[in-house]
Enzyme design. Structure first.
Site, PDB file in Angstrom:
ATOM      1  N   CYS A   2      -9.476   7.209 -10.940  1.00 47.60           N
ATOM      2  CA  CYS A   2     -10.627   6.553 -11.548  1.00 47.60           C
ATOM      3  C   CYS A   2     -10.530   6.586 -13.068  1.00 47.60           C
ATOM      4  O   CYS A   2      -9.985   7.516 -13.648  1.00 47.60           O
ATOM      5  CB  CYS A   2     -11.969   7.190 -11.167  1.00 47.60           C
ATOM      6  SG  CYS A   2     -12.254   7.277  -9.411  1.00 47.60           S
ATOM      7  N   ARG A  28      -5.625   3.277 -13.341  1.00 44.87           N
ATOM      8  CA  ARG A  28      -6.098   4.546 -12.790  1.00 44.87           C
ATOM      9  C   ARG A  28      -6.783   4.356 -11.438  1.00 44.87           C
ATOM     10  O   ARG A  28      -7.176   5.342 -10.791  1.00 44.87           O
ATOM     11  CB  ARG A  28      -7.085   5.201 -13.761  1.00 44.87           C
ATOM     12  CG  ARG A  28      -6.475   5.578 -15.085  1.00 44.87           C
ATOM     13  CD  ARG A  28      -7.505   6.222 -15.976  1.00 44.87           C
ATOM     14  NE  ARG A  28      -7.942   7.501 -15.453  1.00 44.87           N
ATOM     15  CZ  ARG A  28      -7.345   8.653 -15.703  1.00 44.87           C
ATOM     16  NH1 ARG A  28      -6.292   8.692 -16.476  1.00 44.87           N
ATOM     17  NH2 ARG A  28      -7.794   9.760 -15.165  1.00 44.87           N
ATOM     18  N   TRP A  75     -10.775   4.709  -7.879  1.00 46.20           N
ATOM     19  CA  TRP A  75      -9.772   4.995  -6.848  1.00 46.20           C
ATOM     20  C   TRP A  75     -10.491   5.868  -5.835  1.00 46.20           C
ATOM     21  O   TRP A  75     -10.838   7.011  -6.118  1.00 46.20           O
ATOM     22  CB  TRP A  75      -8.581   5.741  -7.452  1.00 46.20           C
ATOM     23  CG  TRP A  75      -7.418   5.852  -6.516  1.00 46.20           C
ATOM     24  CD1 TRP A  75      -6.471   4.913  -6.262  1.00 46.20           C
ATOM     25  CD2 TRP A  75      -7.058   6.986  -5.725  1.00 46.20           C
ATOM     26  NE1 TRP A  75      -5.551   5.393  -5.360  1.00 46.20           N
ATOM     27  CE2 TRP A  75      -5.884   6.655  -5.013  1.00 46.20           C
ATOM     28  CE3 TRP A  75      -7.614   8.254  -5.532  1.00 46.20           C
ATOM     29  CZ2 TRP A  75      -5.257   7.529  -4.138  1.00 46.20           C
ATOM     30  CZ3 TRP A  75      -6.994   9.134  -4.656  1.00 46.20           C
ATOM     31  CH2 TRP A  75      -5.831   8.769  -3.979  1.00 46.20           C
ATOM     32  N   ASN A 101     -15.070  10.677 -12.790  1.00 43.74           N
ATOM     33  CA  ASN A 101     -13.691  10.764 -12.301  1.00 43.74           C
ATOM     34  C   ASN A 101     -13.472  12.200 -11.851  1.00 43.74           C
ATOM     35  O   ASN A 101     -13.681  13.122 -12.640  1.00 43.74           O
ATOM     36  CB  ASN A 101     -12.713  10.392 -13.435  1.00 43.74           C
ATOM     37  CG  ASN A 101     -11.288  10.798 -13.120  1.00 43.74           C
ATOM     38  OD1 ASN A 101     -10.864  10.772 -11.968  1.00 43.74           O
ATOM     39  ND2 ASN A 101     -10.541  11.173 -14.132  1.00 43.74           N
ATOM     40  N   GLY A 102     -13.040  12.391 -10.595  1.00 45.63           N
ATOM     41  CA  GLY A 102     -12.810  13.745 -10.101  1.00 45.63           C
ATOM     42  C   GLY A 102     -13.402  13.904  -8.720  1.00 45.63           C
ATOM     43  O   GLY A 102     -13.732  12.918  -8.058  1.00 45.63           O
ATOM     44  N   GLU A 481      14.896   9.011  -6.475  1.00 46.52           N
ATOM     45  CA  GLU A 481      14.042   8.233  -7.368  1.00 46.52           C
ATOM     46  C   GLU A 481      14.141   6.731  -7.062  1.00 46.52           C
ATOM     47  O   GLU A 481      13.136   6.023  -7.037  1.00 46.52           O
ATOM     48  CB  GLU A 481      14.403   8.545  -8.830  1.00 46.52           C
ATOM     49  CG  GLU A 481      13.630   7.763  -9.865  1.00 46.52           C
ATOM     50  CD  GLU A 481      12.108   7.908  -9.792  1.00 46.52           C
ATOM     51  OE1 GLU A 481      11.602   8.766  -9.055  1.00 46.52           O
ATOM     52  OE2 GLU A 481      11.430   7.113 -10.466  1.00 46.52           O
ATOM     53  N   LYS A 485      10.945   4.365  -5.916  1.00 46.68           N
ATOM     54  CA  LYS A 485      10.551   3.136  -6.625  1.00 46.68           C
ATOM     55  C   LYS A 485      10.444   1.975  -5.632  1.00 46.68           C
ATOM     56  O   LYS A 485       9.486   1.225  -5.638  1.00 46.68           O
ATOM     57  CB  LYS A 485      11.565   2.763  -7.720  1.00 46.68           C
ATOM     58  CG  LYS A 485      11.598   3.616  -8.944  1.00 46.68           C
ATOM     59  CD  LYS A 485      10.412   3.489  -9.860  1.00 46.68           C
ATOM     60  CE  LYS A 485       9.345   4.482  -9.533  1.00 46.68           C
ATOM     61  NZ  LYS A 485       9.299   5.750 -10.120  1.00 46.68           N
ATOM     62  N   GLU A 488       7.401   2.422  -3.199  1.00 54.86           N
ATOM     63  CA  GLU A 488       6.034   2.376  -3.718  1.00 54.86           C
ATOM     64  C   GLU A 488       5.623   1.008  -4.240  1.00 54.86           C
ATOM     65  O   GLU A 488       4.455   0.667  -4.187  1.00 54.86           O
ATOM     66  CB  GLU A 488       5.795   3.456  -4.774  1.00 54.86           C
ATOM     67  CG  GLU A 488       6.533   3.256  -6.068  1.00 54.86           C
ATOM     68  CD  GLU A 488       6.248   4.355  -7.089  1.00 54.86           C
ATOM     69  OE1 GLU A 488       5.174   4.941  -7.056  1.00 54.86           O
ATOM     70  OE2 GLU A 488       7.144   4.603  -7.930  1.00 54.86           O
ATOM     71  N   HIS A 504      24.690  14.533   9.897  1.00 55.53           N
ATOM     72  CA  HIS A 504      23.838  15.499  10.603  1.00 55.53           C
ATOM     73  C   HIS A 504      22.608  14.823  11.198  1.00 55.53           C
ATOM     74  O   HIS A 504      21.651  15.506  11.560  1.00 55.53           O
ATOM     75  CB  HIS A 504      23.435  16.633   9.642  1.00 55.53           C
ATOM     76  CG  HIS A 504      24.615  17.378   9.110  1.00 55.53           C
ATOM     77  ND1 HIS A 504      25.402  18.184   9.900  1.00 55.53           N
ATOM     78  CD2 HIS A 504      25.183  17.400   7.878  1.00 55.53           C
ATOM     79  CE1 HIS A 504      26.393  18.687   9.180  1.00 55.53           C
ATOM     80  NE2 HIS A 504      26.283  18.217   7.940  1.00 55.53           N
ATOM     81  N   LYS A 604      -2.260   5.783 -11.258  1.00 52.26           N
ATOM     82  CA  LYS A 604      -1.313   6.337 -12.221  1.00 52.26           C
ATOM     83  C   LYS A 604      -1.462   7.841 -12.371  1.00 52.26           C
ATOM     84  O   LYS A 604      -0.494   8.565 -12.466  1.00 52.26           O
ATOM     85  CB  LYS A 604      -1.535   5.662 -13.579  1.00 52.26           C
ATOM     86  CG  LYS A 604      -0.558   6.081 -14.662  1.00 52.26           C
ATOM     87  CD  LYS A 604       0.796   5.484 -14.414  1.00 52.26           C
ATOM     88  CE  LYS A 604       1.840   5.920 -15.401  1.00 52.26           C
ATOM     89  NZ  LYS A 604       3.184   5.682 -14.873  1.00 52.26           N
TER      90      LYS A 604
HETATM   91  C1  F6R Z   1       5.967   7.327  -9.096  1.00 51.26           C
HETATM   92  C2  F6R Z   1       4.984   8.052  -9.858  1.00 51.26           C
HETATM   93  C3  F6R Z   1       4.407   9.284  -9.276  1.00 51.26           C
HETATM   94  C4  F6R Z   1       4.234  10.348 -10.368  1.00 51.26           C
HETATM   95  C5  F6R Z   1       3.509  11.569  -9.787  1.00 51.26           C
HETATM   96  C6  F6R Z   1       3.383  12.677 -10.812  1.00 51.26           C
HETATM   97  O1  F6R Z   1       6.417   6.190  -9.763  1.00 51.26           O
HETATM   98  O2  F6R Z   1       4.635   7.672 -10.946  1.00 51.26           O
HETATM   99  O3  F6R Z   1       5.182   9.755  -8.238  1.00 51.26           O
HETATM  100  O4  F6R Z   1       5.490  10.708 -10.836  1.00 51.26           O
HETATM  101  O5  F6R Z   1       2.238  11.195  -9.355  1.00 51.26           O
HETATM  102  O6  F6R Z   1       2.688  12.259 -11.941  1.00 51.26           O
HETATM  103  P1  F6R Z   1       2.774  13.057 -13.291  1.00 51.26           P
HETATM  104  O7  F6R Z   1       4.162  12.966 -13.800  1.00 51.26           O
HETATM  105  O8  F6R Z   1       1.774  12.401 -14.181  1.00 51.26           O
HETATM  106  O9  F6R Z   1       2.403  14.473 -12.973  1.00 51.26           O
END
Ligand code: F6R
Length: 609
Positions: A2, A28, A75, A101-102, A481, A485, A488, A504, A604
């Site tokens: 949020c 957010r 969110w 937010n929270g 990674e 990507k 997601e 395995h 985010k």
């Molecule tokens: C993926 C992504 C998330 C963040 C994760 C941790 O693209 O952005 O997996 O890496 O939520 O976020 P931070 O780094 O802000 O703790």
């Protein structure tokens, strides 16, 4: 999750300013949006489920009256993403509104108490208890100011919150408070703002006041007043001048923030290499002293930690434990002690799982070290030493530029530690430092020469049902990674694992045309990895490789390949090798008709556990 925003403007309507600021906060969360303003002694609210643009189209978010107001982009946590659960929420009298937010953990008990006292709840949210609590405090003691009522109410809340509260009875102020969720104040000319983060008001002002955990701040056009929630004591705080240019927070002609941020990586890496030596030195001293080192993070930041564990081992001969933050307390909580060092890596510095691990480790007197992109974030405040990775704001939900910057800082740290421990010769140090310095140019070359080809690959594979991402050694982190990507943002289920594990179990999935992406730097794992490529090829897999430009052997085995300039040392290889995977995920999302900047169900900054 949020985003909250509030503003008081001298001669201007607040609603359009709130609307545009919420757009900047949309990363957010975007389940619903709402605004509340105060005008002529009345509270006005407009809100609905859906993304900001959709809601604006049907409801016009700009026509609320008044020069003071708050807004929220959601969110969902408690309560479905419906209009009734959208913020701001108001009290029974319709005079007070809150954006939050929270998560209020004790909301069920509070709600029951408030309902017993006659309050009527409309939503299923935890947030609504906050506004009824404030109303209740004021009902019991009408002489109190809104600030005093928010102070008293905040003390009753368990969990996390960053709130902005307005009241029709005090039409000149916004009262905000925070605990474990971010909050900053922006100081403008004839205007004052509160927001979840700095980019929300950055085009309007670059002067910010950072609100600390456990603090309340009342803002008005006369200024701001910060107090401790625990005892109401006044706090003084300096204004910080933020040197992010406002244009850093807009798309600069790219169709999506994600693509812009992928292209920004050479610049970001150059900035990261300008880190203050002093902090690297200090942090490596703490790492050197520790009996054990845990590298804690979530998601992409965890993949950076995984890569770093290879760097620390190979360069500094230091064994470290990379741990996914949500598992840390269960897995290692009891073994942490005063001799442990925790290096927490978090782009936002606000990730709840990471902060919970850090708090648990602090309670056991461990040394907390932080690496983050957000100065003033909670992580910076709880760390004994922290390093700001200097990537600039990242708006795309998927982490790209912040990942390569994290890796770059961690490589610098590993080198510094290696020097301290006398584990690498000066020649080797100079060689690696030089290679690190050249990485921005290499990343630039990859983007310039390979992007068009990767776009074609995405066209070719856009309908694939799944992918394997395989690597060995440090490239395992790159594989994880690349897979995250793709999943997601393009919504393609994919699996990543160290290539040696294929036999395995997972290889049983492979059949004719099954796409397998191999990350193939010419390092010590190269020969064995070729064996793994052969295993897959023998079973009909389509082999896609990320290879060094002179690796003719692997190119011959590949159905498709993307080239990386040769000569990058193995410990630095995730930085260039992940670039094609970021671009592939981006173009796969575009080809499949998805918006890469706003993947469904994600946000985010993940401020809930
Ligand atoms: C993926 C992504 C998330 C963040 C994760 C941790 O693209 O952005 O997996 O890496 O939520 O976020 P931070 O780094 O802000 O703790």
């Amino acid at each position: 999750m949020c985003g909250i925003f509030g503003c008081i403007l001298k001669d201007q309507n607040a609603a359009p300013v709130i609307h545009t600021a919420l757009k900047r906060l949309e990363y957010r969360g975007y389940d619903s949006v709402g605004e509340a303003t105060v005008h002529d002694g009345k509270l006005y609210i407009k809100k609905d489920q859906g993304k900001i643009d959709e809601v604006h189209l049907t409801r016009n978010l700009d026509d609320l009256p008044g020069n003071l107001g708050i807004g929220h982009t959601r969110w969902a946590t408690h309560g479905a993403p419906l209009e009734v659960n959208a913020h701001p929420h108001s009290d029974c009298s319709g005079q007070i509104a809150v954006a939050h937010n929270g998560i209020v953990e004790n909301f069920a008990e509070l709600k029951a108490e408030l309902e017993n006292r006659g309050h009527v709840f409309r939503s299923k949210t935890d947030t609504e208890v906050i506004v009824h609590l404030i109303e209740d405090v004021l009902k019991n003691n009408p002489a109190l100011s809104l600030t005093e009522a928010v102070l008293e109410s905040a003390r009753k809340l368990d969990g996390s919150y960053s709130i902005a509260v307005i009241s029709a009875k005090e039409p000149d102020k916004i009262v905000c408070a925070r605990k474990e969720s971010p909050l900053v104040i922006g100081i403008g000319e004839n205007a004052i703002y509160c927001a979840s983060d700095i980019p929300a008001f950055l085009p309007l002002t670059n002067k910010a006041v950072i609100v600390d955990d456990g603090e309340l701040v009342a803002i008005s056009l006369k200024g701001w007043e910060i107090r401790k929630i625990s005892d109401g004591a006044p706090v003084t705080r300096e204004i910080k001048v933020i040197d992010w240019a406002p244009e850093m927070a807009v798309k600069q002609g790219y169709p999506h923030f994600m693509l812009k941020e992928i292209h920004e990586q050479p610049t970001c890496l150059r900035n990261t290499l300008r880190l203050q030596e002093h902090y690297l030195d200090l942090m490596s001293t703490f790492l050197d002293r520790a009996r054990e080192v845990f590298l804690i993070a979530c998601g992409t930041s965890y993949h950076a930690c995984l890569g770093a564990s290879y760097m620390f081992s190979k360069l500094a001969f230091l064994a470290t434990y990379p741990v996914i933050a949500s598992e840390f307390i269960e897995q290692h909580g009891k073994s942490v002690s005063v001799d442990s060092a925790i290096l927490a890596v978090s782009q936002s510095g606000e990730t709840a799982d990471t902060l919970a691990s850090v708090n648990a480790a602090r309670q056991r007197a461990a040394t907390i070290l932080g690496l983050t992109n957000v100065i003033g974030s909670t992580l910076t405040r709880v760390s004994r030493v922290y390093i700001g990775q200097q990537s600039g704001p990242e708006i795309g939900v998927a982490a790209t530029k912040t990942f390569t910057s994290q890796l770059s800082v961690l490589a610098e740290l590993a080198l510094r530690l290696a020097k301290k421990r006398g584990k690498v010769s000066q020649d080797e140090m100079d060689y690696l430092a030089d290679k690190l310095k050249r990485l921005p140019d290499i990343v630039e070359t990859i983007i310039r020469t390979q992007e068009a080809k990767i776009r074609e690959l995405a066209k070719k594979y856009k309908d694939a049902k799944t992918f394997f991402f395989l690597g060995r050694g440090i490239s395992t982190a790159t594989a994880y990674e690349g897979r995250l990507k793709l999943m997601e943002i393009a919504y393609v289920p994919a699996i990543a694992f160290p290539a040696g594990e294929s036999k395995h179990g997972p290889i049983s999935l492979v059949e004719q045309g099954f796409p397998v992406i191999f990350i193939c730097p010419k390092d010590e794992t190269h020969k064995t990895l070729i064996g793994n490529i052969m295993e897959m090829k023998a079973r009909g897999a389509s082999i896609i490789t990320i290879v060094e430009e002179d690796d003719e052997e692997v190119k011959r085995l590949s159905d498709d390949y993307v080239e990386i300039p040769k000569g990058v040392p193995d410990v630095l290889s995730p930085i260039p090798f992940v670039i094609p995977l970021q671009l592939f995920a981006y173009y796969m999302a575009v080809e499949r008709g998805h918006n890469p900047d706003m993947p469904r169900n994600l946000a985010k900054s993940v401020t809930v556990k």
